[in-house]
Write a protein that holds these residues in place. Sequence first.
Motif, PDB file in Angstrom:
ATOM      1  N   CYS A 140       4.442 -11.054 -13.071  1.00 27.21           N
ATOM      2  CA  CYS A 140       5.501 -11.276 -13.953  1.00 27.21           C
ATOM      3  C   CYS A 140       5.152 -12.566 -14.815  1.00 27.21           C
ATOM      4  N   ALA A 141       5.689 -12.446 -15.957  1.00 22.17           N
ATOM      5  CA  ALA A 141       5.570 -13.751 -16.816  1.00 22.17           C
ATOM      6  C   ALA A 141       6.938 -13.806 -17.688  1.00 22.17           C
ATOM      7  N   ALA A 142       7.194 -15.222 -17.985  1.00 21.47           N
ATOM      8  CA  ALA A 142       8.238 -15.292 -18.991  1.00 21.47           C
ATOM      9  C   ALA A 142       7.894 -15.994 -20.299  1.00 21.47           C
ATOM     10  N   ALA A 143       8.513 -15.510 -21.268  1.00 26.02           N
ATOM     11  CA  ALA A 143       8.192 -16.064 -22.821  1.00 26.02           C
ATOM     12  C   ALA A 143       9.336 -16.422 -23.286  1.00 26.02           C
ATOM     13  N   ALA A 144       9.334 -17.912 -23.799  1.00 28.23           N
ATOM     14  CA  ALA A 144      10.437 -18.334 -24.558  1.00 28.23           C
ATOM     15  C   ALA A 144      10.514 -17.518 -25.609  1.00 28.23           C
ATOM     16  N   GLY A 145      12.055 -17.408 -25.873  1.00 30.33           N
ATOM     17  CA  GLY A 145      12.466 -16.402 -26.807  1.00 30.33           C
ATOM     18  C   GLY A 145      12.756 -15.053 -26.319  1.00 30.33           C
ATOM     19  N   VAL A 146      13.906 -14.415 -26.968  1.00 28.79           N
ATOM     20  CA  VAL A 146      14.261 -13.351 -26.267  1.00 28.79           C
ATOM     21  C   VAL A 146      13.584 -12.137 -26.522  1.00 28.79           C
ATOM     22  N   TYR A 147      12.735 -11.976 -27.416  1.00 32.17           N
ATOM     23  CA  TYR A 147      12.004 -10.777 -27.922  1.00 32.17           C
ATOM     24  C   TYR A 147      10.991 -10.200 -27.105  1.00 32.17           C
TER      25      TYR A 147
ATOM     26  N   LEU B 116       0.728  -1.073   0.133  1.00 30.40           N
ATOM     27  CA  LEU B 116      -0.059  -0.125   0.160  1.00 30.40           C
ATOM     28  C   LEU B 116       0.987   1.329  -0.143  1.00 30.40           C
ATOM     29  N   VAL B 117       0.622   2.211  -0.918  1.00 26.17           N
ATOM     30  CA  VAL B 117       1.455   3.459  -1.019  1.00 26.17           C
ATOM     31  C   VAL B 117       0.515   4.446  -1.342  1.00 26.17           C
ATOM     32  N   GLN B 118       0.844   5.721  -0.918  1.00 30.04           N
ATOM     33  CA  GLN B 118       0.146   6.881  -1.190  1.00 30.04           C
ATOM     34  C   GLN B 118       0.388   7.318  -2.747  1.00 30.04           C
ATOM     35  N   ALA B 119      -0.690   8.036  -3.334  1.00 34.87           N
ATOM     36  CA  ALA B 119      -0.471   8.548  -4.658  1.00 34.87           C
ATOM     37  C   ALA B 119       0.730   9.357  -4.586  1.00 34.87           C
ATOM     38  N   GLY B 120       1.552   9.198  -5.691  1.00 36.78           N
ATOM     39  CA  GLY B 120       2.854  10.034  -5.782  1.00 36.78           C
ATOM     40  C   GLY B 120       3.949   9.313  -5.220  1.00 36.78           C
ATOM     41  N   GLY B 121       3.729   8.106  -4.641  1.00 39.93           N
ATOM     42  CA  GLY B 121       4.878   7.521  -3.985  1.00 39.93           C
ATOM     43  C   GLY B 121       5.468   6.272  -5.043  1.00 39.93           C
ATOM     44  N   SER B 122       6.428   5.639  -4.505  1.00 39.07           N
ATOM     45  CA  SER B 122       6.898   4.508  -5.419  1.00 39.07           C
ATOM     46  C   SER B 122       6.994   3.309  -4.650  1.00 39.07           C
ATOM     47  N   LEU B 123       7.132   2.038  -5.556  1.00 35.46           N
ATOM     48  CA  LEU B 123       7.522   0.589  -5.196  1.00 35.46           C
ATOM     49  C   LEU B 123       8.109   0.138  -6.149  1.00 35.46           C
ATOM     50  N   ARG B 124       8.811  -0.733  -5.687  1.00 42.63           N
ATOM     51  CA  ARG B 124       9.919  -1.644  -6.624  1.00 42.63           C
ATOM     52  C   ARG B 124       9.257  -3.134  -6.368  1.00 42.63           C
ATOM     53  N   LEU B 125       8.878  -3.731  -7.333  1.00 37.39           N
ATOM     54  CA  LEU B 125       8.403  -5.159  -7.579  1.00 37.39           C
ATOM     55  C   LEU B 125       9.815  -6.019  -7.849  1.00 37.39           C
ATOM     56  N   SER B 126       9.747  -7.087  -7.420  1.00 42.07           N
ATOM     57  CA  SER B 126      10.973  -8.124  -7.943  1.00 42.07           C
ATOM     58  C   SER B 126      10.160  -9.293  -8.415  1.00 42.07           C
ATOM     59  N   CYS B 127      11.008 -10.181  -9.277  1.00 42.15           N
ATOM     60  CA  CYS B 127      10.252 -11.417  -9.857  1.00 42.15           C
ATOM     61  C   CYS B 127      11.590 -12.153  -9.986  1.00 42.15           C
ATOM     62  N   ALA B 128      11.440 -13.118  -8.941  1.00 43.07           N
ATOM     63  CA  ALA B 128      12.685 -14.069  -8.961  1.00 43.07           C
ATOM     64  C   ALA B 128      12.272 -15.548  -9.530  1.00 43.07           C
ATOM     65  N   ALA B 129      13.029 -15.904 -10.694  1.00 44.86           N
ATOM     66  CA  ALA B 129      12.821 -16.958 -11.319  1.00 44.86           C
ATOM     67  C   ALA B 129      13.784 -18.142 -11.079  1.00 44.86           C
ATOM     68  N   SER B 130      13.139 -19.367 -11.064  1.00 39.66           N
ATOM     69  CA  SER B 130      14.089 -20.587 -10.864  1.00 39.66           C
ATOM     70  C   SER B 130      13.262 -21.665 -11.835  1.00 39.66           C
ATOM     71  N   GLY B 131      14.398 -22.586 -12.037  1.00 39.84           N
ATOM     72  CA  GLY B 131      14.188 -23.718 -13.118  1.00 39.84           C
ATOM     73  C   GLY B 131      14.035 -23.180 -14.520  1.00 39.84           C
ATOM     74  N   LEU B 132      14.474 -22.030 -14.597  1.00 41.59           N
ATOM     75  CA  LEU B 132      14.681 -21.875 -16.035  1.00 41.59           C
ATOM     76  C   LEU B 132      16.111 -20.805 -16.228  1.00 41.59           C
ATOM     77  N   THR B 133      16.566 -20.665 -17.458  1.00 41.66           N
ATOM     78  CA  THR B 133      17.613 -19.770 -17.352  1.00 41.66           C
ATOM     79  C   THR B 133      17.295 -18.451 -18.101  1.00 41.66           C
ATOM     80  N   LEU B 134      17.251 -17.428 -17.260  1.00 36.72           N
ATOM     81  CA  LEU B 134      16.588 -16.251 -17.687  1.00 36.72           C
ATOM     82  C   LEU B 134      16.580 -15.477 -18.771  1.00 36.72           C
ATOM     83  N   LYS B 135      17.819 -15.505 -19.386  1.00 35.32           N
ATOM     84  CA  LYS B 135      18.610 -14.708 -20.280  1.00 35.32           C
ATOM     85  C   LYS B 135      18.072 -15.185 -21.645  1.00 35.32           C
ATOM     86  N   TYR B 136      17.443 -16.552 -21.681  1.00 35.78           N
ATOM     87  CA  TYR B 136      16.870 -17.051 -22.983  1.00 35.78           C
ATOM     88  C   TYR B 136      15.203 -16.682 -23.007  1.00 35.78           C
ATOM     89  N   TYR B 137      14.676 -15.755 -22.130  1.00 38.35           N
ATOM     90  CA  TYR B 137      13.442 -15.542 -21.898  1.00 38.35           C
ATOM     91  C   TYR B 137      13.220 -14.103 -22.094  1.00 38.35           C
TER      92      TYR B 137
END
Length: 124
Positions: free
Chosen positions: A96-103, A11-32
């Motif tokens: 967050c979501a991962a798509a096979a292929g780098v584009y 929960l944040v007030q309008a004008g504020g900031s948040l940083r979301l993280s998405c940690a992946a396991s079971g795949l090599t992220l650079k290929y997605y």
Amino acid sequence: QVQLVESGGGLVQAGGSLRLSCAASGLTLKYYALGWFRQVPGKEREFVGSISGSGGNIDYADSVKGRFTISRDNAKNTVYLQMNNLKPEDTAVYSCAAAAGVYTRTNYKEYNYWGQGTQVTVSS
């Protein structure tokens, strides 16, 4: 087994900031390509942004351009969504979501793996 786990919502007030993280396991992220989507109950899933496998190409929805920034750390198998100047209309469950292929992809149907989502609530 592929897992994507989001964190950083809240929960944040309008004008504020948040940083979301998405940690992946079971795949090599650079290929997605990695994408961020958001959804409000009763509405269709909305594209937020997508980053290519190398991180060299990034696409954003017009509604977040200039306020949100996607980055990735392939060594840590993690993608980030920095959200600044948040508005009440940004309130949603962010996934967050991962798509096979780098584009980059804007269509959620092209993504193979999804996280469980994290709630972001922006109060006015």
